[in-house]
Design a protein around this motif. Structure first.
Motif, PDB file in Angstrom:
ATOM      1  N   TYR A 161     -61.589  19.048  74.851  1.00 10.62           N
ATOM      2  CA  TYR A 161     -61.365  19.938  73.717  1.00 10.62           C
ATOM      3  C   TYR A 161     -61.942  19.318  72.457  1.00 10.62           C
ATOM      4  CZ  TYR A 161     -57.711  16.922  71.892  1.00 10.62           C
ATOM      5  OH  TYR A 161     -57.037  15.849  71.364  1.00 10.62           O
ATOM      6  N   VAL A 162     -62.211  20.181  71.489  1.00 10.62           N
ATOM      7  CA  VAL A 162     -62.634  19.747  70.163  1.00 10.62           C
ATOM      8  C   VAL A 162     -61.758  20.494  69.167  1.00 10.62           C
ATOM      9  CG1 VAL A 162     -64.514  19.726  68.473  1.00 10.62           C
ATOM     10  CG2 VAL A 162     -65.015  19.332  70.896  1.00 10.62           C
ATOM     11  N   ASN A 163     -61.117  19.739  68.284  1.00 14.03           N
ATOM     12  CA  ASN A 163     -60.309  20.324  67.221  1.00 14.03           C
ATOM     13  C   ASN A 163     -61.257  20.710  66.093  1.00 14.03           C
ATOM     14  OD1 ASN A 163     -58.619  20.956  65.109  1.00 14.03           O
ATOM     15  ND2 ASN A 163     -57.396  19.090  65.247  1.00 14.03           N
ATOM     16  N   ILE A 164     -61.549  21.997  65.982  1.00 10.45           N
ATOM     17  CA  ILE A 164     -62.522  22.436  64.985  1.00 10.45           C
ATOM     18  C   ILE A 164     -62.014  22.280  63.555  1.00 10.45           C
ATOM     19  CG2 ILE A 164     -63.754  23.983  66.547  1.00 10.45           C
ATOM     20  CD1 ILE A 164     -62.173  26.268  64.987  1.00 10.45           C
ATOM     21  N   LEU A 165     -60.718  22.130  63.387  1.00 11.27           N
ATOM     22  CA  LEU A 165     -60.180  21.907  62.046  1.00 11.27           C
ATOM     23  C   LEU A 165     -60.569  20.524  61.520  1.00 11.27           C
ATOM     24  CD1 LEU A 165     -56.619  23.445  62.500  1.00 11.27           C
ATOM     25  CD2 LEU A 165     -58.657  24.525  61.529  1.00 11.27           C
ATOM     26  N   GLU A 166     -60.794  19.582  62.428  1.00 12.89           N
ATOM     27  CA  GLU A 166     -61.229  18.239  62.043  1.00 12.89           C
ATOM     28  C   GLU A 166     -62.744  18.113  62.013  1.00 12.89           C
ATOM     29  OE1 GLU A 166     -59.375  15.502  64.733  1.00 12.89           O
ATOM     30  OE2 GLU A 166     -57.422  15.689  63.750  1.00 12.89           O
ATOM     31  N   HIS A 167     -63.450  19.131  62.501  1.00 14.71           N
ATOM     32  CA  HIS A 167     -64.913  19.092  62.582  1.00 14.71           C
ATOM     33  C   HIS A 167     -65.493  20.404  62.049  1.00 14.71           C
ATOM     34  CE1 HIS A 167     -64.702  15.433  64.979  1.00 14.71           C
ATOM     35  NE2 HIS A 167     -63.720  16.013  65.658  1.00 14.71           N
ATOM     36  N   PRO A 168     -65.437  20.612  60.739  1.00 14.25           N
ATOM     37  CA  PRO A 168     -65.906  21.887  60.178  1.00 14.25           C
ATOM     38  C   PRO A 168     -67.391  22.154  60.432  1.00 14.25           C
ATOM     39  CG  PRO A 168     -65.389  20.312  58.427  1.00 14.25           C
ATOM     40  CD  PRO A 168     -64.924  19.706  59.717  1.00 14.25           C
ATOM     41  N   GLU A 169     -68.190  21.087  60.565  1.00 15.52           N
ATOM     42  CA  GLU A 169     -69.611  21.294  60.823  1.00 15.52           C
ATOM     43  C   GLU A 169     -69.830  21.852  62.231  1.00 15.52           C
ATOM     44  OE1 GLU A 169     -68.362  17.341  62.205  1.00 15.52           O
ATOM     45  OE2 GLU A 169     -68.110  18.315  60.283  1.00 15.52           O
ATOM     46  N   ILE A 170     -69.030  21.436  63.189  1.00 11.38           N
ATOM     47  CA  ILE A 170     -69.105  22.003  64.541  1.00 11.38           C
ATOM     48  C   ILE A 170     -68.612  23.448  64.506  1.00 11.38           C
ATOM     49  CG2 ILE A 170     -68.107  21.916  66.869  1.00 11.38           C
ATOM     50  CD1 ILE A 170     -68.261  18.871  66.703  1.00 11.38           C
ATOM     51  N   ARG A 171     -67.553  23.683  63.766  1.00  9.12           N
ATOM     52  CA  ARG A 171     -67.003  25.046  63.651  1.00  9.12           C
ATOM     53  C   ARG A 171     -68.060  26.021  63.147  1.00  9.12           C
ATOM     54  NH1 ARG A 171     -61.512  26.513  60.274  1.00  9.12           N
ATOM     55  NH2 ARG A 171     -61.372  28.680  60.905  1.00  9.12           N
ATOM     56  N   GLN A 172     -68.740  25.675  62.082  1.00  3.77           N
ATOM     57  CA  GLN A 172     -69.746  26.572  61.502  1.00  3.77           C
ATOM     58  C   GLN A 172     -70.958  26.746  62.408  1.00  3.77           C
ATOM     59  OE1 GLN A 172     -69.241  28.547  58.896  1.00  3.77           O
ATOM     60  NE2 GLN A 172     -67.200  27.655  58.905  1.00  3.77           N
ATOM     61  N   LEU A 209     -71.183  26.287  65.716  1.00  5.19           N
ATOM     62  CA  LEU A 209     -70.852  26.966  66.968  1.00  5.19           C
ATOM     63  C   LEU A 209     -70.766  28.475  66.771  1.00  5.19           C
ATOM     64  CD1 LEU A 209     -70.374  26.360  69.930  1.00  5.19           C
ATOM     65  CD2 LEU A 209     -67.942  26.178  69.432  1.00  5.19           C
ATOM     66  N   LYS A 210     -70.324  28.924  65.606  1.00  2.00           N
ATOM     67  CA  LYS A 210     -70.295  30.358  65.315  1.00  2.00           C
ATOM     68  C   LYS A 210     -71.689  30.961  65.429  1.00  2.00           C
ATOM     69  CE  LYS A 210     -66.453  30.438  62.010  1.00  2.00           C
ATOM     70  NZ  LYS A 210     -66.091  30.807  60.633  1.00  2.00           N
ATOM     71  N   VAL A 211     -72.686  30.220  64.974  1.00  2.00           N
ATOM     72  CA  VAL A 211     -74.077  30.690  65.011  1.00  2.00           C
ATOM     73  C   VAL A 211     -74.619  30.625  66.437  1.00  2.00           C
ATOM     74  CG1 VAL A 211     -76.419  30.241  64.190  1.00  2.00           C
ATOM     75  CG2 VAL A 211     -74.481  30.035  62.613  1.00  2.00           C
ATOM     76  N   ILE A 212     -74.386  29.504  67.108  1.00  2.00           N
ATOM     77  CA  ILE A 212     -74.893  29.319  68.470  1.00  2.00           C
ATOM     78  C   ILE A 212     -74.316  30.378  69.413  1.00  2.00           C
ATOM     79  CG2 ILE A 212     -74.808  27.798  70.492  1.00  2.00           C
ATOM     80  CD1 ILE A 212     -74.946  25.420  68.552  1.00  2.00           C
ATOM     81  N   SER A 213     -73.017  30.605  69.321  1.00  5.74           N
ATOM     82  CA  SER A 213     -72.346  31.525  70.246  1.00  5.74           C
ATOM     83  C   SER A 213     -72.463  32.987  69.813  1.00  5.74           C
ATOM     84  CB  SER A 213     -70.868  31.152  70.366  1.00  5.74           C
ATOM     85  OG  SER A 213     -70.193  31.404  69.145  1.00  5.74           O
ATOM     86  N   ASP A 214     -72.823  33.204  68.552  1.00  6.69           N
ATOM     87  CA  ASP A 214     -72.831  34.546  67.976  1.00  6.69           C
ATOM     88  C   ASP A 214     -71.443  35.182  68.093  1.00  6.69           C
ATOM     89  OD1 ASP A 214     -73.996  36.661  66.573  1.00  6.69           O
ATOM     90  OD2 ASP A 214     -74.585  37.703  68.408  1.00  6.69           O
ATOM     91  N   TRP A 215     -70.423  34.321  67.904  1.00  9.55           N
ATOM     92  CA  TRP A 215     -69.029  34.773  67.953  1.00  9.55           C
ATOM     93  C   TRP A 215     -68.284  34.089  66.814  1.00  9.55           C
ATOM     94  CZ3 TRP A 215     -67.293  38.768  70.519  1.00  9.55           C
ATOM     95  CH2 TRP A 215     -65.915  38.968  70.608  1.00  9.55           C
ATOM     96  N   PRO A 216     -67.642  34.837  65.922  1.00  9.28           N
ATOM     97  CA  PRO A 216     -67.101  34.249  64.696  1.00  9.28           C
ATOM     98  C   PRO A 216     -65.716  33.609  64.787  1.00  9.28           C
ATOM     99  CG  PRO A 216     -66.795  36.606  64.636  1.00  9.28           C
ATOM    100  CD  PRO A 216     -67.556  36.294  65.916  1.00  9.28           C
TER     101      PRO A 216
END
Length: 78
Positions: free
Chosen positions: A49-60, A62-69
Motif C-alpha cells: 500500500y501507499v498512503n497518498i496523504l503522505e505522498h501528495p506527488e504520487i497522489r497527483q 496517479l490521478k493523471v496516469i489512471s485518468d481517475w480522480p
C-alpha cells in the motif's frame, strides 16, 4: 518521464497487488479505504500500500496516469 511516474510504474511492476489509499491498513483515513482494506483482508492475500496523504506527488501523478480522480485505487498485476 518524471521521477514520480517512474516510481509509480516500479511500484505497479514490483507488487502483485497494490492499494493507493488514504491512511494505512491499520488506520484508514476514509471510509472507502477502510472498505477496500476489509475486503482484501477477507481474501488473506498479501498486498502493498501507499498512503497518498503522505505522498501528495504520487497522489497527483496517479490521478493523471489512471485518468481517475479519486482514491482509493487498487491495482492487481499493474
Amino acid at each position: 518521464m518524471s521521477d514520480i511516474t517512474k516510481e509509480i510504474e516500479a511500484q505497479l511492476k514490483d507488487n502483485h497487488i497494490i492499494l493507493y489509499m488514504k491512511g494505512t491498513p491499520e488506520i484508514p483515513q476514509c471510509g472507502f479505504s477502510a472498505q477496500v482494506v476489509d475486503i482484501l483482508s477477507q481474501y488473506g492475500k498479501p498486498y502493498a500500500y501507499v498512503n497518498i496523504l503522505e505522498h501528495p506527488e504520487i497522489r497527483q501523478t496517479l490521478k493523471v496516469i489512471s485518468d481517475w480522480p479519486t482514491f482509493p485505487q487498487l491495482y492487481v498485476d499493474g
